[in-house]
Design an enzyme around this catalytic site. Sequence first.
Site, PDB file in Angstrom:
ATOM      1  CG  ASP A   1      13.758  16.436  15.356  1.00 51.31           C
ATOM      2  OD1 ASP A   1      13.152  15.898  14.412  1.00 51.31           O
ATOM      3  OD2 ASP A   1      14.047  17.639  15.378  1.00 51.31           O
TER       4      ASP A   1
ATOM      5  CG  ASP B   1      18.129  21.657  11.418  1.00 49.56           C
ATOM      6  OD1 ASP B   1      17.829  21.934  10.247  1.00 49.56           O
ATOM      7  OD2 ASP B   1      17.292  21.596  12.334  1.00 49.56           O
TER       8      ASP B   1
END
Length: 435
Positions: free
Chosen positions: A334, A341
């Site tokens: 990431d 999320d």
Amino acid sequence: MMKSKAYYVSSLTGNDSNDGLSESTPFATLSKINEIEIKAGDKILLERDSVFEGQFLHLENCGDINAEEILIASYGNGENKPCIAAKGNGVWRQDYGMELDSSAHVFKGDVSSAILLFDVENITVKDIEISNAEEYTNAEDYSAPHKMDRTGVAVVVKNRGTVHNINLIDLYVHDVNGNVYNKHMNNGGIYMTAFKPDDEAKTGPSRYDGVTVKGCLVKNVSRWGIAVGYSYAHAQFTGAELQEDVFKKYGNENIYLAENYVKQSGGDAITPMYALRPIVEHNIADSCACEMNDRIYRYPENRMGKVAAAVWPWKCKDALFRFNEVADTRLNQDGMAYDADSGDGTVYEYNYSTQNEGGCIMFCLEEAIHNTFSHNVSYDDLGGVFSPTGNPDAMCEDNEIHIRKTVPLIRESMCDGNITLKNNKINFIDNISKE
């Protein structure tokens, strides 16, 4: 009604044979406090300039939302906050009572915490310095897969149903060498969790209503910077559409994370979890995810890969992130500043990001819905500004983006989601200073 008491502790002038009830008769060690049954309204006051080496402060099953709050704070005229330097002491047994949402997540084990609040409510902890370090002589020991989980401040609810009014204010939490692989243990700077109750029919689900973490400096910690708060009740939050009544029964409410500075966390910086309308504002994250690399993250076994972002929600509804700043998040799978999320209705507005190696914002997977990213500034983020990854929708509008011509607007390895770009101002940076 029993009268509340103030307990004084000084490593400078204290003696454990004292009664601890005045500045002139303080205890010398925190072990004396750990022996006392703390009542609502009691104060635990640590003298400034004191250092409590190899000690810890653990409170259990105390506080009452219908009475005066418990206070842990400092007293005296010294220049420095009183310091609790646990050095691996204060070991307690963590157990969620069930497996987590992934079999890759460790859900039980021993944890060392400098401060532990277990089934405690209506409490303020402020103006304290906290560390929990170990001196490592080689890289192998530091990266060991099963080294001790460590926390500066650990907060747990288990058998009191909903706990209220937990305030962590102006703490300095630093040098906490936790286990970088165990992302949902009470591990890192400040970490809050909810465990399965022994008798849920009697107590109700364990959850938080009213958490403030404000003005804290969290530096050089692993794994997390600040996390509030992972829950045993994760199965109640499956699917993309998240219902408010589920949060009011099983989730966390009135979560406020503000004016904190997280620097050099091994993984993620600041994350509210399973929260209804949390507010995360005026925080700074600097040089985070600094252990998400092959040099340190070497032995994960079956605990998944190197994944961390800086400031983001997990399974929240209508989370609001505003006026935050994120710089220099290190590259990993990431590595971006912000990440909507697996939540419903996340809003990012008026935030700033710069030189994050994984970009500015990710919209992560199929359960990230109804996300809005507006009026933010991205300056010289790397890798790709936007990362839509399997998400069904995301509105990005009225943002200001300053980007190198060699950096893509959308991260090439994370481009299979849906994103709407509207009225964004894009300025290509021609000359980046090498100084």
